[in-house]
Design a protein around this motif. Structure first.
Motif, PDB file in Angstrom:
ATOM      1  N   TRP A 286     -16.460  -5.615   2.582  1.00 48.26           N
ATOM      2  CA  TRP A 286     -17.848  -6.112   2.612  1.00 48.26           C
ATOM      3  C   TRP A 286     -18.735  -5.268   1.713  1.00 48.26           C
ATOM      4  O   TRP A 286     -19.581  -5.757   0.986  1.00 48.26           O
ATOM      5  CB  TRP A 286     -18.356  -6.111   4.052  1.00 48.26           C
ATOM      6  CG  TRP A 286     -19.128  -7.352   4.335  1.00 48.26           C
ATOM      7  CD1 TRP A 286     -20.480  -7.461   4.475  1.00 48.26           C
ATOM      8  CD2 TRP A 286     -18.603  -8.679   4.486  1.00 48.26           C
ATOM      9  NE1 TRP A 286     -20.824  -8.765   4.700  1.00 48.26           N
ATOM     10  CE2 TRP A 286     -19.695  -9.534   4.714  1.00 48.26           C
ATOM     11  CE3 TRP A 286     -17.314  -9.216   4.437  1.00 48.26           C
ATOM     12  CZ2 TRP A 286     -19.556 -10.903   4.907  1.00 48.26           C
ATOM     13  CZ3 TRP A 286     -17.162 -10.573   4.631  1.00 48.26           C
ATOM     14  CH2 TRP A 286     -18.267 -11.405   4.856  1.00 48.26           C
TER      15      TRP A 286
ATOM     16  N   ARG B  12     -21.962  -4.507   7.106  1.00 50.57           N
ATOM     17  CA  ARG B  12     -22.047  -5.268   8.352  1.00 50.57           C
ATOM     18  C   ARG B  12     -21.421  -6.646   8.204  1.00 50.57           C
ATOM     19  O   ARG B  12     -22.135  -7.651   8.064  1.00 50.57           O
ATOM     20  CB  ARG B  12     -23.517  -5.415   8.757  1.00 50.57           C
ATOM     21  CG  ARG B  12     -24.208  -4.083   9.023  1.00 50.57           C
ATOM     22  CD  ARG B  12     -24.713  -4.040  10.457  1.00 50.57           C
ATOM     23  NE  ARG B  12     -25.226  -2.700  10.755  1.00 50.57           N
ATOM     24  CZ  ARG B  12     -26.508  -2.464  10.907  1.00 50.57           C
ATOM     25  NH1 ARG B  12     -27.387  -3.431  10.778  1.00 50.57           N
ATOM     26  NH2 ARG B  12     -26.903  -1.251  11.216  1.00 50.57           N
TER      27      ARG B  12
ATOM     28  N   PRO C 165     -19.688 -10.213   9.308  1.00 44.66           N
ATOM     29  CA  PRO C 165     -19.927 -11.042  10.492  1.00 44.66           C
ATOM     30  C   PRO C 165     -18.905 -10.744  11.593  1.00 44.66           C
ATOM     31  O   PRO C 165     -17.719 -10.573  11.327  1.00 44.66           O
ATOM     32  CB  PRO C 165     -19.740 -12.480   9.978  1.00 44.66           C
ATOM     33  CG  PRO C 165     -19.719 -12.397   8.500  1.00 44.66           C
ATOM     34  CD  PRO C 165     -19.382 -10.997   8.116  1.00 44.66           C
ATOM     35  N   THR C 166     -19.387 -10.696  12.827  1.00 44.35           N
ATOM     36  CA  THR C 166     -18.508 -10.328  13.955  1.00 44.35           C
ATOM     37  C   THR C 166     -17.404 -11.356  14.185  1.00 44.35           C
ATOM     38  O   THR C 166     -16.323 -11.017  14.669  1.00 44.35           O
ATOM     39  CB  THR C 166     -19.334 -10.182  15.257  1.00 44.35           C
ATOM     40  OG1 THR C 166     -20.130 -11.364  15.395  1.00 44.35           O
ATOM     41  CG2 THR C 166     -20.237  -8.969  15.201  1.00 44.35           C
ATOM     42  N   GLN C 167     -17.657 -12.632  13.799  1.00 39.40           N
ATOM     43  CA  GLN C 167     -16.626 -13.652  14.070  1.00 39.40           C
ATOM     44  C   GLN C 167     -15.353 -13.446  13.244  1.00 39.40           C
ATOM     45  O   GLN C 167     -14.335 -14.070  13.498  1.00 39.40           O
ATOM     46  CB  GLN C 167     -17.172 -15.083  13.866  1.00 39.40           C
ATOM     47  CG  GLN C 167     -17.514 -15.448  12.443  1.00 39.40           C
ATOM     48  CD  GLN C 167     -19.004 -15.252  12.147  1.00 39.40           C
ATOM     49  OE1 GLN C 167     -19.635 -14.399  12.765  1.00 39.40           O
ATOM     50  NE2 GLN C 167     -19.538 -16.018  11.223  1.00 39.40           N
TER      51      GLN C 167
ATOM     52  N   GLY D 199     -13.694 -10.743  13.240  1.00 39.57           N
ATOM     53  CA  GLY D 199     -12.789  -9.854  13.988  1.00 39.57           C
ATOM     54  C   GLY D 199     -12.988  -8.393  13.627  1.00 39.57           C
ATOM     55  O   GLY D 199     -13.861  -8.026  12.842  1.00 39.57           O
ATOM     56  N   SER D 200     -12.133  -7.563  14.168  1.00 40.45           N
ATOM     57  CA  SER D 200     -12.237  -6.104  14.017  1.00 40.45           C
ATOM     58  C   SER D 200     -11.925  -5.670  12.583  1.00 40.45           C
ATOM     59  O   SER D 200     -10.920  -6.082  12.003  1.00 40.45           O
ATOM     60  CB  SER D 200     -11.265  -5.434  14.988  1.00 40.45           C
ATOM     61  OG  SER D 200     -11.066  -4.097  14.620  1.00 40.45           O
ATOM     62  N   SER D 201     -12.773  -4.804  12.048  1.00 38.13           N
ATOM     63  CA  SER D 201     -12.598  -4.331  10.664  1.00 38.13           C
ATOM     64  C   SER D 201     -11.245  -3.674  10.462  1.00 38.13           C
ATOM     65  O   SER D 201     -10.570  -3.885   9.459  1.00 38.13           O
ATOM     66  CB  SER D 201     -13.704  -3.342  10.297  1.00 38.13           C
ATOM     67  OG  SER D 201     -13.427  -2.720   9.060  1.00 38.13           O
TER      68      SER D 201
END
Length: 444
Positions: free
Chosen positions: A52, A60, A62-64, A66-68
Motif C-alpha cells: 500500500w 492504511r 482497506p480492512t476487507q 485481510g491481515s497485512s
C-alpha cells in the motif's frame, strides 16, 4: 569491516544471493552488503502495508483485504521449472532444506481469444481444442519425436542434425500450422519472441523436453513449482547458506561506493567512511550505473482478487502465456497467479500479475488483454521499470553486474544469467549433475 575479501556482493536480489551462496560454498571469502534494510532488492516480497505504501502512498490498506502479514507479494514473481537449472542449484547448495515448495496447478496459453491448457505430451495433443483433428495427429507426431530425441543417440534423430536444421525447418517437416507453432514456441519452449525460428532447432527441442520432464516430475497440472510464502524465501535461504560457509551479511549500508585502483580495477567498497578491500565485486545494475545501459522497460499490473482466474479449471496457481502474434505485438504477455494455497495471501485471496516488455508510452493499455482475463479485481496497481544490462568488460575491471529481471513469469532467463556470471567470476562451469529426487519433498 576493514578486512580483505575475495568477493563483495552488493544488493540482496535473488541473482546476487544465489551467487553469494555459490561462491561461499566454493570457499571464497564473501562480504554481502545492501543499501536497503530488507532482503531481496528488486525481487523483494511485500506484505499488504508495504504494498500500500509503495503504490498508494499510505499505510492504511482497506480492512476487507485481510491481515497485512498474511500477504507475501513478490515484486518479481517467477515460477520455477521442476527440472531446471535453478532446482539443480538449490540441490547442489543444499538450500532445499530451508525451503518448502508446492506444485503449481496450471499452465495455459491464450489462443484466438480463449485460454487453453498447454498440451505438453502426445496424449494431451490429441485431446486439445487448440487444434483440428488432422493438426492434432501432426502435432502428436512432432511431440513424440521430441520426447524420443536423445542428443547422444543418432538413431533418434531421423537423419536431422539439429545443430544445423533451424526450428522453422524442423516444424515445416512435420507440417504444423502457424497456430500450433505459436503455442509450441512460446508456451512449451518458452521463447520470448519468434527469433528462435531461424536458429538451430536443438535449443527448442531441449526446451520442450525440459517442459515435459518437469511436468512428469510431480504429476501435477503444470511443470512449475513455487515456494510456500513466495520467492522472498529464496534470497534469505541463500543468505543463510552463505553465513553457514563464513559469508558476512550487512543490510542498511548507505552509499556502498565501489572503489577502483589506478588501473581501473575494483579494489574495495566504501560505506559510512569504512572501506572493505576486495578482488571482485558482484552487483545489480543500481550499484554501478555508469557501467550499464538501458535495454528496455517492463510494464506490469498487480491485482488482488477473491477468485481464481476464470477458465483455468479453478487453478489456485497458474501461468498463462499470451503469445505476441495473438496480440499483434513484438513480445509476449505473461499472467501469473498465486493464492492462499501457497501462503502468499489470506484465505480466499488471489494475487495476479500481468507483465510484458513495454512497447509504447502507454503500458496500461498494453496490459489490457491480460487484465481482461482476470475477471473482477478487488484492487489493481500499475508499475513500469527500466531494464539494464552491463556494458563493462569484467576481465578489465573485475566488476560482475547482473542484468535486470525481464517480464517473464518463469525463471529460465534468470538462471542463465546467474550461471554465466558464475563462470565469468570463477572461470569454471557449475556442476549441476545432482540427484533431483533430493527435492522430492517439494510436493507439499
Amino acid at each position: 569491516m576493514d578486512e580483505e575479501y575475495d568477493v563483495i556482493v552488493l544488493g540482496t536480489g535473488l541473482k546476487e544471493c544465489i551467487l553469494s551462496g555459490l561462491l561461499s560454498v566454493d570457499g571464497l571469502k564473501v562480504l554481502h552488503m545492501d543499501r536497503n534494510d530488507y532482503y531481496g532488492g528488486e525481487s523483494t516480497s511485500l506484505n499488504l502495508v508495504q504494498l500500500w505504501k509503495r503504490f498508494r502512498g499510505s499505510d492504511r490498506p482497506p480492512t476487507q483485504l485481510g491481515s497485512s502479514r498474511d500477504y507475501n507479494v513478490d515484486m518479481i514473481p517467477k515460477f520455477i521449472m521442476a527440472n531446471d537449472a535453478l532446482v539443480r542449484v538449490l540441490i547442489h547448495t543444499d538450500v532445499t532444506k530451508y525451503l518448502y515448495f508446492k506444485a503449481v496447478d496450471g499452465s495455459f496459453v491464450y489462443n484466438k481469444g480463449k485460454v487453453h491448457k498447454v498440451p505438453a505430451i502426445d496424449m494431451e495433443a490429441l485431446k486439445s481444442p487448440l487444434m483440428g483433428i488432422f493438426e492434432k495427429r501432426r502435432a502428436r507426431k512432432f511431440i513424440i519425436y521430441v520426447q524420443d530425441y536423445k542428443e547422444s543417440d543418432p538413431k533418434t534423430h531421423e537423419g536431422l542434425d539439429l545443430t544445423r536444421v533451424t526450428a522453422r525447418e524442423l516444424i515445416t517437416k512435420y507440417g504444423l500450422d502457424e497456430n500450433t507453432v505459436d503455442f509450441i514456441g512460446h508456451a512449451l519452449a518458452l521463447h520470448r519472441d519468434d527469433r528462435y525460428l531461424d536458429k538451430p532447432a536443438l535449443d527448442t527441442v531441449k526446451r520442450m523436453k525440459l517442459y515435459a520432464e518437469s511436468l512428469a516430475r510431480f504429476q501435477g497440472g503444470s511443470p512449475y513449482i513455487y515456494p510456500l510464502y513466495g520467492l522472498g524465501e529464496l534470497p534469505q535461504a541463500f543468505a543463510r547458506l552463505s553465513a553457514v560457509y563464513g559469508g558476512t551479511y550487512m543490510l542498511n549500508k548507505p552509499e556502498c561506493k565501489v572503489e577502483f585502483d589506478e588501473e581501473g580495477k575494483v579494489c574495495g567498497v566504501t560505506s559510512e567512511g569504512e572501506t572493505a578491500k576486495c578482488k571482485k565485486v558482484v552487483c545489480d545494475p543500481s550499484y554501478l550505473t555508469n557501467k550499464v545501459r538501458k535495454v528496455g522497460k517492463v510494464a506490469r499490473a498487480i491485482a488482488i482478487m477473491s477468485h481464481p482466474i476464470p477458465n483455468t479449471n479453478d487453478s489456485h496457481s497458474v501461468q498463462i502465456i499470451l503469445p505476441q502474434k495473438q496480440l499483434g505485438r513484438k513480445s509476449d504477455l505473461y499472467l501469473f497467479c498465486c493464492s492462499y494455497t501457497h501462503n502468499v495471501a489470506p484465505k480466499g485471496k488471489f494475487i495476479a500479475f500481468v507483465s510484458t516488455e513495454a512497447e509504447t508510452d502507454n503500458p496500461e493499455s498494453e496490459l489490457k488483454p491480460g487484465i481482461d482475463l482476470l475477471g473482477q479485481v478487488d484492487e489493481i496497481f500499475f508499475e513500469a521499470y527500466d531494464r539494464f544490462e552491463p556494458v563493462n568488460e569484467p576481465s578489465l575491471d573485475n566488476c560482475f553486474i547482473s542484468t535486470s529481471y525481464d517480464a517473464t513469469t518463469h525463471f529460465e532467463s534468470t538462471v542463465d544469467d546467474v550461471l554465466n556470471m558464475y563462470t565469468l567470476i570463477t572461470g569454471k562451469v557449475l556442476d549441476l549433475n545432482v540427484d533431483l529426487s533430493a527435492a522430492s519433498a517439494t510436493e507439499e
